[in-house]
Design an enzyme around this catalytic site. Structure first.
Site, mmCIF file in Angstrom:
data_model
loop_
_atom_site.group_PDB
_atom_site.id
_atom_site.type_symbol
_atom_site.label_atom_id
_atom_site.label_comp_id
_atom_site.label_asym_id
_atom_site.label_seq_id
_atom_site.Cartn_x
_atom_site.Cartn_y
_atom_site.Cartn_z
ATOM 1 C CG HIS A 101 12.942 15.328 28.010
ATOM 2 N ND1 HIS A 101 11.919 16.030 28.598
ATOM 3 C CD2 HIS A 101 13.467 16.157 27.075
ATOM 4 C CE1 HIS A 101 11.817 17.212 28.030
ATOM 5 N NE2 HIS A 101 12.740 17.316 27.097
ATOM 6 C CG ASP A 104 11.473 13.969 31.426
ATOM 7 O OD1 ASP A 104 12.366 14.753 31.763
ATOM 8 O OD2 ASP A 104 10.735 14.130 30.428
ATOM 9 C CG ASP A 309 7.577 26.125 29.440
ATOM 10 O OD1 ASP A 309 7.401 26.466 28.266
ATOM 11 O OD2 ASP A 309 8.560 25.448 29.815
ATOM 12 C CG ASP A 338 6.931 21.881 27.090
ATOM 13 O OD1 ASP A 338 7.211 21.829 28.298
ATOM 14 O OD2 ASP A 338 7.781 21.947 26.189
HETATM 15 C C1 XLS Z 1 11.997 23.696 26.038
HETATM 16 C C2 XLS Z 1 11.283 22.756 25.217
HETATM 17 C C3 XLS Z 1 11.316 21.318 25.698
HETATM 18 C C4 XLS Z 1 10.892 20.396 24.583
HETATM 19 C C5 XLS Z 1 11.301 18.975 24.753
HETATM 20 O O1 XLS Z 1 11.852 24.891 25.943
HETATM 21 O O2 XLS Z 1 9.964 23.209 25.082
HETATM 22 O O3 XLS Z 1 10.549 21.154 26.833
HETATM 23 O O4 XLS Z 1 9.520 20.443 24.401
HETATM 24 O O5 XLS Z 1 12.669 18.834 24.902
HETATM 25 NI NI NI Z 2 8.364 22.152 24.262
HETATM 26 NI NI NI Z 3 9.664 25.384 25.686
#
Ligand code: XLS
Ligand code: NI
Ligand code: NI
Length: 439
Positions: A101, A104, A309, A338
Protein backbone atom coordinates in the site's frame (compact mmCIF):
# COMPACT_ATOMS: atom_id res chain seq x y z
CA UNK A 1 24.67 -1.88 4.27
CA UNK A 2 24.61 -4.03 7.41
CA UNK A 3 22.89 -7.39 7.43
CA UNK A 4 19.66 -7.21 9.43
CA UNK A 5 18.70 -10.86 9.91
CA UNK A 6 22.17 -11.82 11.06
CA UNK A 7 21.79 -15.39 12.20
CA UNK A 8 19.67 -16.45 9.28
CA UNK A 9 21.27 -17.54 6.04
CA UNK A 10 19.66 -18.41 2.73
CA UNK A 11 16.78 -20.82 3.24
CA UNK A 12 17.39 -24.04 1.32
CA UNK A 13 15.25 -27.01 0.41
CA UNK A 14 16.22 -29.96 2.61
CA UNK A 15 13.30 -32.31 2.01
CA UNK A 16 10.47 -33.78 4.06
CA UNK A 17 12.75 -35.49 6.59
CA UNK A 18 14.64 -32.36 7.60
CA UNK A 19 14.23 -31.17 11.18
CA UNK A 20 15.85 -27.81 10.46
CA UNK A 21 13.24 -25.13 11.22
CA UNK A 22 14.94 -22.77 8.77
CA UNK A 23 14.73 -25.04 5.72
CA UNK A 24 12.02 -25.87 3.19
CA UNK A 25 10.56 -29.35 3.51
CA UNK A 26 8.38 -29.28 0.36
CA UNK A 27 9.15 -26.11 -1.59
CA UNK A 28 11.89 -27.03 -4.05
CA UNK A 29 11.94 -24.04 -6.43
CA UNK A 30 13.42 -25.77 -9.50
CA UNK A 31 11.58 -29.07 -9.18
CA UNK A 32 9.27 -29.75 -12.11
CA UNK A 33 5.67 -30.46 -11.13
CA UNK A 34 2.83 -30.62 -13.65
CA UNK A 35 5.13 -29.49 -16.47
CA UNK A 36 6.63 -26.40 -14.84
CA UNK A 37 9.06 -25.39 -12.11
CA UNK A 38 7.48 -25.01 -8.69
CA UNK A 39 8.68 -21.40 -8.63
CA UNK A 40 6.77 -20.72 -11.86
CA UNK A 41 3.55 -22.27 -10.53
CA UNK A 42 3.95 -20.38 -7.28
CA UNK A 43 5.00 -16.74 -7.75
CA UNK A 44 5.10 -15.93 -4.04
CA UNK A 45 4.96 -12.37 -2.79
CA UNK A 46 5.76 -10.64 0.48
CA UNK A 47 3.11 -8.29 1.89
CA UNK A 48 4.94 -5.12 2.92
CA UNK A 49 2.34 -4.19 5.55
CA UNK A 50 2.28 -7.33 7.65
CA UNK A 51 5.89 -8.32 7.29
CA UNK A 52 7.69 -5.00 7.53
CA UNK A 53 5.21 -2.72 9.32
CA UNK A 54 2.88 -4.63 11.67
CA UNK A 55 4.20 -5.02 15.19
CA UNK A 56 1.49 -7.30 16.49
CA UNK A 57 -0.71 -4.72 18.20
CA UNK A 58 -4.36 -5.61 18.75
CA UNK A 59 -7.42 -3.91 20.28
CA UNK A 60 -6.21 -4.83 23.76
CA UNK A 61 -2.50 -4.20 23.59
CA UNK A 62 0.33 -2.64 21.68
CA UNK A 63 2.86 -4.36 19.52
CA UNK A 64 5.13 -7.15 20.65
CA UNK A 65 7.49 -7.34 17.68
CA UNK A 66 10.33 -4.94 16.94
CA UNK A 67 10.12 -3.77 13.32
CA UNK A 68 12.47 -0.83 13.70
CA UNK A 69 15.25 -2.63 11.81
CA UNK A 70 17.80 -0.43 13.57
CA UNK A 71 16.20 2.95 12.73
CA UNK A 72 13.84 5.35 14.51
CA UNK A 73 10.25 4.38 13.58
CA UNK A 74 8.42 7.06 11.59
CA UNK A 75 11.50 8.53 9.89
CA UNK A 76 12.79 8.37 6.32
CA UNK A 77 15.70 6.27 7.61
CA UNK A 78 13.17 3.80 8.95
CA UNK A 79 11.33 3.69 5.62
CA UNK A 80 14.66 2.85 3.96
CA UNK A 81 15.57 0.33 6.65
CA UNK A 82 12.29 -1.45 5.88
CA UNK A 83 13.29 -1.61 2.22
CA UNK A 84 16.67 -3.07 3.21
CA UNK A 85 15.03 -5.57 5.55
CA UNK A 86 12.42 -6.50 2.95
CA UNK A 87 14.95 -7.16 0.21
CA UNK A 88 17.23 -9.16 2.51
CA UNK A 89 14.20 -11.15 3.66
CA UNK A 90 12.96 -11.88 0.13
CA UNK A 91 16.42 -12.82 -1.11
CA UNK A 92 17.02 -15.20 1.78
CA UNK A 93 13.70 -16.92 1.10
CA UNK A 94 13.91 -16.84 -2.69
CA UNK A 95 10.71 -14.75 -2.93
CA UNK A 96 10.47 -12.86 -6.23
CA UNK A 97 7.61 -10.42 -5.61
CA UNK A 98 6.27 -7.91 -3.12
CA UNK A 99 2.93 -6.11 -2.67
CA UNK A 100 2.45 -2.73 -1.03
CA UNK A 101 0.00 0.00 0.00
CA UNK A 102 1.26 3.57 -0.53
CA UNK A 103 1.42 4.27 3.20
CA UNK A 104 3.25 1.01 3.99
CA UNK A 105 6.26 2.52 2.29
CA UNK A 106 6.53 5.84 4.11
CA UNK A 107 4.96 7.57 7.11
CA UNK A 108 1.99 9.56 5.80
CA UNK A 109 2.40 13.35 6.14
CA UNK A 110 -0.40 15.81 7.01
CA UNK A 111 -0.10 17.30 3.54
CA UNK A 112 -0.66 15.00 0.57
CA UNK A 113 1.98 16.85 -1.48
CA UNK A 114 4.58 15.98 1.14
CA UNK A 115 3.34 12.36 1.25
CA UNK A 116 3.80 12.20 -2.51
CA UNK A 117 7.34 13.60 -2.27
CA UNK A 118 8.19 10.90 0.24
CA UNK A 119 6.72 8.28 -2.09
CA UNK A 120 8.90 9.53 -4.93
CA UNK A 121 12.00 9.28 -2.78
CA UNK A 122 11.29 5.82 -1.39
CA UNK A 123 10.28 4.41 -4.77
CA UNK A 124 13.60 5.63 -6.20
CA UNK A 125 15.30 3.76 -3.40
CA UNK A 126 13.24 0.59 -3.99
CA UNK A 127 13.98 0.79 -7.71
CA UNK A 128 17.71 1.00 -7.01
CA UNK A 129 17.44 -2.06 -4.74
CA UNK A 130 15.54 -3.97 -7.43
CA UNK A 131 18.36 -3.47 -9.89
CA UNK A 132 20.74 -6.39 -9.70
CA UNK A 133 18.08 -8.68 -8.20
CA UNK A 134 15.23 -10.57 -9.83
CA UNK A 135 12.71 -9.15 -7.35
CA UNK A 136 9.67 -7.44 -8.83
CA UNK A 137 6.44 -5.81 -7.71
CA UNK A 138 3.37 -8.07 -7.87
CA UNK A 139 0.83 -5.34 -7.15
CA UNK A 140 0.37 -1.98 -5.54
CA UNK A 141 -2.63 -0.37 -3.92
CA UNK A 142 -3.72 2.77 -2.11
CA UNK A 143 -4.70 2.54 1.52
CA UNK A 144 -8.09 4.28 1.48
CA UNK A 145 -9.31 2.96 4.80
CA UNK A 146 -6.94 4.00 7.64
CA UNK A 147 -6.96 7.79 7.39
CA UNK A 148 -9.95 9.30 9.30
CA UNK A 149 -11.03 11.16 6.15
CA UNK A 150 -12.27 7.82 4.82
CA UNK A 151 -14.65 7.19 7.71
CA UNK A 152 -17.59 7.28 5.29
CA UNK A 153 -15.74 5.49 2.52
CA UNK A 154 -13.41 6.51 -0.30
CA UNK A 155 -15.19 6.01 -3.63
CA UNK A 156 -18.40 5.68 -1.61
CA UNK A 157 -17.88 8.78 0.53
CA UNK A 158 -20.54 11.49 0.85
CA UNK A 159 -17.83 14.16 0.53
CA UNK A 160 -16.69 15.26 -2.92
CA UNK A 161 -13.47 16.62 -1.38
CA UNK A 162 -12.63 13.27 0.21
CA UNK A 163 -13.39 11.60 -3.13
CA UNK A 164 -10.66 13.79 -4.67
CA UNK A 165 -8.18 12.62 -2.04
CA UNK A 166 -9.02 9.03 -2.95
CA UNK A 167 -8.44 9.90 -6.60
CA UNK A 168 -5.11 11.54 -5.73
CA UNK A 169 -3.95 8.49 -3.78
CA UNK A 170 -4.94 6.09 -6.56
CA UNK A 171 -3.14 8.25 -9.13
CA UNK A 172 0.05 8.24 -7.10
CA UNK A 173 -0.17 4.54 -6.21
CA UNK A 174 -0.59 3.75 -9.90
CA UNK A 175 2.42 5.93 -10.76
CA UNK A 176 4.53 4.00 -8.27
CA UNK A 177 3.17 0.61 -9.32
CA UNK A 178 4.09 1.37 -12.92
CA UNK A 179 7.49 2.77 -11.89
CA UNK A 180 8.22 -0.51 -10.06
CA UNK A 181 6.95 -2.63 -12.95
CA UNK A 182 3.95 -4.00 -11.01
CA UNK A 183 1.91 -6.79 -12.58
CA UNK A 184 -1.34 -5.63 -11.01
CA UNK A 185 -3.20 -2.96 -9.10
CA UNK A 186 -5.63 -3.87 -6.30
CA UNK A 187 -8.83 -2.30 -5.02
CA UNK A 188 -9.77 -3.62 -1.62
CA UNK A 189 -12.82 -1.61 -0.57
CA UNK A 190 -12.33 -1.70 3.19
CA UNK A 191 -14.63 1.25 3.83
CA UNK A 192 -16.71 0.88 0.68
CA UNK A 193 -19.89 -0.27 2.34
CA UNK A 194 -22.28 0.81 5.03
CA UNK A 195 -23.41 0.43 8.60
CA UNK A 196 -27.06 1.47 8.17
CA UNK A 197 -29.36 2.08 5.21
CA UNK A 198 -30.88 4.94 7.21
CA UNK A 199 -28.05 7.22 6.06
CA UNK A 200 -26.92 5.48 2.87
CA UNK A 201 -27.79 5.80 -0.81
CA UNK A 202 -26.40 2.48 -2.04
CA UNK A 203 -27.00 3.14 -5.74
CA UNK A 204 -25.30 6.54 -5.57
CA UNK A 205 -22.31 5.11 -3.72
CA UNK A 206 -21.85 2.17 -6.05
CA UNK A 207 -22.02 4.39 -9.12
CA UNK A 208 -19.37 6.67 -7.64
CA UNK A 209 -17.08 3.72 -6.89
CA UNK A 210 -17.46 2.60 -10.50
CA UNK A 211 -16.62 6.13 -11.72
CA UNK A 212 -13.44 6.10 -9.65
CA UNK A 213 -12.45 2.69 -11.01
CA UNK A 214 -13.11 3.84 -14.58
CA UNK A 215 -10.88 6.88 -14.01
CA UNK A 216 -8.19 4.60 -12.54
CA UNK A 217 -8.30 2.35 -15.62
CA UNK A 218 -8.14 5.34 -17.98
CA UNK A 219 -5.25 6.90 -16.09
CA UNK A 220 -3.38 3.60 -15.67
CA UNK A 221 -3.61 2.80 -19.37
CA UNK A 222 -2.50 6.37 -20.23
CA UNK A 223 0.76 5.92 -18.29
CA UNK A 224 1.48 2.52 -19.79
CA UNK A 225 0.06 0.14 -17.16
CA UNK A 226 -0.62 -3.11 -19.01
CA UNK A 227 -1.40 -5.32 -16.05
CA UNK A 228 -4.68 -6.31 -14.46
CA UNK A 229 -6.74 -4.31 -12.05
CA UNK A 230 -8.11 -6.46 -9.27
CA UNK A 231 -11.04 -6.27 -6.89
CA UNK A 232 -10.34 -8.11 -3.65
CA UNK A 233 -13.76 -9.15 -2.35
CA UNK A 234 -14.48 -9.20 1.37
CA UNK A 235 -17.94 -9.26 2.94
CA UNK A 236 -17.37 -7.40 6.19
CA UNK A 237 -14.73 -5.93 8.51
CA UNK A 238 -14.16 -3.09 8.93
CA UNK A 239 -17.68 -2.28 7.64
CA UNK A 240 -20.71 -4.30 8.66
CA UNK A 241 -21.56 -4.68 5.00
CA UNK A 242 -19.01 -4.22 2.23
CA UNK A 243 -20.13 -3.85 -1.38
CA UNK A 244 -17.58 -6.33 -2.78
CA UNK A 245 -19.13 -9.12 -0.72
CA UNK A 246 -17.73 -12.04 -2.68
CA UNK A 247 -16.49 -12.92 -6.16
CA UNK A 248 -19.97 -13.34 -7.65
CA UNK A 249 -21.06 -9.94 -6.34
CA UNK A 250 -17.88 -8.19 -7.50
CA UNK A 251 -18.07 -9.78 -10.96
CA UNK A 252 -21.70 -8.65 -11.30
CA UNK A 253 -20.67 -5.12 -10.31
CA UNK A 254 -17.81 -5.04 -12.84
CA UNK A 255 -20.11 -6.22 -15.62
CA UNK A 256 -22.82 -3.75 -14.65
CA UNK A 257 -20.40 -0.85 -15.06
CA UNK A 258 -18.44 -2.16 -18.07
CA UNK A 259 -15.23 -2.70 -16.10
CA UNK A 260 -14.95 -6.44 -16.65
CA UNK A 261 -12.35 -6.25 -19.43
CA UNK A 262 -9.79 -4.51 -17.22
CA UNK A 263 -10.45 -6.21 -13.88
CA UNK A 264 -10.00 -9.65 -12.38
CA UNK A 265 -10.37 -11.01 -8.84
CA UNK A 266 -7.76 -11.08 -6.12
CA UNK A 267 -9.13 -13.86 -3.92
CA UNK A 268 -8.15 -14.00 -0.27
CA UNK A 269 -8.76 -17.26 1.57
CA UNK A 270 -9.84 -15.65 4.84
CA UNK A 271 -12.27 -13.33 3.02
CA UNK A 272 -13.85 -16.33 1.31
CA UNK A 273 -14.60 -18.00 4.62
CA UNK A 274 -15.92 -14.73 6.11
CA UNK A 275 -18.39 -14.68 3.20
CA UNK A 276 -19.56 -18.18 4.13
CA UNK A 277 -17.74 -19.81 1.22
CA UNK A 278 -14.74 -22.05 0.87
CA UNK A 279 -11.55 -20.66 -0.64
CA UNK A 280 -11.96 -23.00 -3.60
CA UNK A 281 -15.53 -21.82 -4.20
CA UNK A 282 -14.32 -18.25 -4.68
CA UNK A 283 -11.53 -19.45 -6.99
CA UNK A 284 -13.94 -21.56 -9.05
CA UNK A 285 -16.47 -18.72 -9.43
CA UNK A 286 -13.66 -16.39 -10.56
CA UNK A 287 -12.16 -18.94 -12.93
CA UNK A 288 -15.39 -19.89 -14.71
CA UNK A 289 -15.99 -16.19 -15.35
CA UNK A 290 -12.47 -15.71 -16.75
CA UNK A 291 -11.57 -13.54 -13.78
CA UNK A 292 -9.13 -15.53 -11.68
CA UNK A 293 -6.28 -13.07 -11.29
CA UNK A 294 -4.32 -13.29 -8.06
CA UNK A 295 -4.46 -14.78 -4.59
CA UNK A 296 -3.98 -13.41 -1.09
CA UNK A 297 -2.67 -16.55 0.56
CA UNK A 298 -3.66 -16.82 4.21
CA UNK A 299 -6.23 -18.62 6.33
CA UNK A 300 -8.82 -17.76 8.95
CA UNK A 301 -9.92 -19.48 12.12
CA UNK A 302 -13.32 -21.15 12.05
CA UNK A 303 -13.78 -20.35 15.75
CA UNK A 304 -13.32 -16.61 15.20
CA UNK A 305 -15.52 -14.39 13.06
CA UNK A 306 -12.94 -11.98 11.73
CA UNK A 307 -9.97 -11.73 9.38
CA UNK A 308 -7.21 -13.38 11.43
CA UNK A 309 -4.78 -13.41 8.47
CA UNK A 310 -2.93 -16.54 9.58
CA UNK A 311 -0.18 -18.13 7.55
CA UNK A 312 -1.51 -21.00 5.42
CA UNK A 313 -1.19 -24.29 7.28
CA UNK A 314 -4.22 -26.19 6.05
CA UNK A 315 -2.88 -28.64 3.47
CA UNK A 316 -6.38 -29.74 2.39
CA UNK A 317 -7.33 -26.16 1.60
CA UNK A 318 -4.04 -25.51 -0.22
CA UNK A 319 -4.59 -28.70 -2.25
CA UNK A 320 -8.10 -27.67 -3.25
CA UNK A 321 -6.80 -24.16 -4.07
CA UNK A 322 -4.02 -25.51 -6.26
CA UNK A 323 -6.45 -27.91 -7.93
CA UNK A 324 -8.50 -24.87 -9.00
CA UNK A 325 -5.40 -22.93 -10.06
CA UNK A 326 -4.01 -25.82 -12.14
CA UNK A 327 -7.40 -26.44 -13.76
CA UNK A 328 -7.63 -22.73 -14.60
CA UNK A 329 -4.18 -22.80 -16.23
CA UNK A 330 -2.47 -20.68 -13.55
CA UNK A 331 -2.74 -17.11 -12.34
CA UNK A 332 -1.90 -13.85 -14.08
CA UNK A 333 -0.90 -12.59 -10.61
CA UNK A 334 0.68 -14.54 -7.78
CA UNK A 335 0.41 -15.74 -4.20
CA UNK A 336 0.71 -12.83 -1.80
CA UNK A 337 1.08 -13.81 1.85
CA UNK A 338 -1.45 -11.39 3.28
CA UNK A 339 -0.68 -12.98 6.62
CA UNK A 340 0.86 -12.09 9.93
CA UNK A 341 2.62 -14.05 12.61
CA UNK A 342 0.59 -14.56 15.81
CA UNK A 343 1.20 -11.84 18.40
CA UNK A 344 3.45 -13.96 20.63
CA UNK A 345 5.53 -15.07 17.60
CA UNK A 346 7.57 -11.92 17.86
CA UNK A 347 11.15 -12.90 16.94
CA UNK A 348 12.85 -12.38 13.57
CA UNK A 349 13.03 -16.18 13.12
CA UNK A 350 9.23 -16.28 13.34
CA UNK A 351 8.95 -14.08 10.24
CA UNK A 352 11.06 -16.62 8.33
CA UNK A 353 9.40 -19.67 9.83
CA UNK A 354 5.98 -18.23 8.95
CA UNK A 355 6.95 -17.81 5.29
CA UNK A 356 8.53 -21.25 5.24
CA UNK A 357 5.24 -22.66 6.55
CA UNK A 358 3.23 -20.77 3.93
CA UNK A 359 5.50 -21.66 1.03
CA UNK A 360 5.74 -25.30 2.07
CA UNK A 361 1.96 -25.53 2.49
CA UNK A 362 1.39 -24.25 -1.03
CA UNK A 363 4.16 -26.48 -2.42
CA UNK A 364 2.40 -29.43 -0.78
CA UNK A 365 -0.89 -28.21 -2.20
CA UNK A 366 0.65 -28.06 -5.67
CA UNK A 367 2.17 -31.53 -5.43
CA UNK A 368 -1.05 -33.06 -4.13
CA UNK A 369 -3.30 -31.21 -6.59
CA UNK A 370 -1.12 -32.44 -9.46
CA UNK A 371 -1.40 -35.96 -7.99
CA UNK A 372 -5.21 -35.66 -7.75
CA UNK A 373 -5.41 -34.63 -11.39
CA UNK A 374 -2.93 -37.37 -12.35
CA UNK A 375 -4.98 -39.95 -10.41
CA UNK A 376 -7.93 -38.97 -12.57
CA UNK A 377 -10.70 -40.57 -10.50
CA UNK A 378 -12.26 -37.27 -9.44
CA UNK A 379 -12.27 -35.74 -12.92
CA UNK A 380 -13.57 -38.97 -14.42
CA UNK A 381 -16.35 -39.20 -11.85
CA UNK A 382 -17.42 -35.64 -12.54
CA UNK A 383 -17.51 -36.30 -16.27
CA UNK A 384 -19.64 -39.40 -15.79
CA UNK A 385 -21.95 -37.58 -13.41
CA UNK A 386 -23.21 -35.32 -16.21
CA UNK A 387 -23.13 -37.92 -18.97
CA UNK A 388 -26.94 -37.99 -19.36
CA UNK A 389 -26.44 -34.70 -21.20
CA UNK A 390 -24.11 -36.16 -23.80
CA UNK A 391 -26.68 -37.98 -25.88
CA UNK A 392 -30.42 -38.25 -26.49
CA UNK A 393 -32.67 -35.71 -24.85
CA UNK A 394 -29.76 -34.35 -22.76
CA UNK A 395 -27.76 -33.46 -25.85
CA UNK A 396 -30.86 -31.84 -27.30
CA UNK A 397 -31.19 -29.64 -24.19
CA UNK A 398 -27.58 -28.50 -24.53
CA UNK A 399 -28.07 -27.69 -28.19
CA UNK A 400 -30.83 -25.26 -27.25
CA UNK A 401 -33.11 -26.79 -29.89
CA UNK A 402 -35.97 -27.84 -27.68
CA UNK A 403 -38.68 -26.28 -25.54
CA UNK A 404 -40.80 -26.91 -22.49
CA UNK A 405 -43.51 -28.62 -24.55
CA UNK A 406 -41.14 -31.24 -25.94
CA UNK A 407 -39.46 -31.83 -22.56
CA UNK A 408 -42.80 -32.12 -20.85
CA UNK A 409 -44.01 -34.68 -23.42
CA UNK A 410 -40.75 -36.62 -22.90
CA UNK A 411 -41.26 -36.65 -19.11
CA UNK A 412 -44.86 -37.82 -19.46
CA UNK A 413 -43.77 -40.67 -21.70
CA UNK A 414 -41.14 -41.78 -19.17
CA UNK A 415 -43.56 -41.66 -16.24
CA UNK A 416 -40.60 -41.75 -13.81
CA UNK A 417 -37.02 -40.49 -14.30
CA UNK A 418 -34.02 -42.75 -14.34
CA UNK A 419 -31.49 -41.78 -11.62
CA UNK A 420 -30.14 -39.34 -10.68
CA UNK A 421 -27.11 -41.39 -9.73
CA UNK A 422 -25.35 -41.20 -6.36
CA UNK A 423 -23.18 -38.13 -5.66
CA UNK A 424 -20.62 -40.36 -3.88
CA UNK A 425 -19.16 -37.58 -1.76
CA UNK A 426 -17.72 -39.94 0.87
CA UNK A 427 -15.99 -42.06 -1.75
CA UNK A 428 -14.48 -38.94 -3.37
CA UNK A 429 -13.27 -37.65 -0.01
CA UNK A 430 -11.57 -40.96 0.61
CA UNK A 431 -9.84 -40.66 -2.77
CA UNK A 432 -8.50 -37.27 -1.64
CA UNK A 433 -7.17 -38.77 1.59
CA UNK A 434 -5.60 -41.65 -0.27
CA UNK A 435 -3.84 -39.26 -2.65
CA UNK A 436 -2.75 -36.97 0.20
CA UNK A 437 -1.51 -39.60 2.62
CA UNK A 438 -1.14 -42.79 0.56
CA UNK A 439 2.58 -42.50 0.11
C1 XLS B 1 -7.74 -6.64 4.30
C2 XLS B 1 -7.21 -6.85 2.98
C3 XLS B 1 -6.03 -5.98 2.60
C4 XLS B 1 -5.83 -6.01 1.11
C5 XLS B 1 -5.03 -4.88 0.56
O1 XLS B 1 -8.48 -7.42 4.84
O2 XLS B 1 -6.88 -8.21 2.86
O3 XLS B 1 -4.89 -6.34 3.30
O4 XLS B 1 -5.23 -7.20 0.72
O5 XLS B 1 -5.58 -3.65 0.87
NI1 NI C 1 -5.81 -9.10 1.31
NI1 NI D 1 -7.79 -9.53 4.47
Amino acid sequence: MAEIFKNISKIEYEGADSKNPLAFKFYDADKIVFGKKMSEHLPFAMAWWHNLCAEGGDMFGRGTADKSFGAKVGTTEHAKAKVDAGFEFMQKLGIKYFCFHDVDLIPEADDIKETNNRLDEISDYILSKMQGTDIKCLWGTANMFSNPRYMNGAGSTNSADVYCFAAAQIKKALDITVKLGGRGYVFWGGREGYETLLNTDVKFEQENIARLMRMAVDYGRSIGFKGDFYIEPKPKEPMKHQYDFDAATAIGFLRQYGLDKDFKMNIEANHATLAGHTFEHELRISAINGMLGSIDANQGDCLLGWDTDEFPFDAYSATMCMYEVLKAGGLTGGFNFDAKTRRPSNAYEDMFEAYILGMDTFALGLIKAAALIGDGRIDEFKKQRYSSFSSGIGAKILSGKTDLKELSAYAEKLGKPEGPSSGKQEYLESVVNQVLFGK
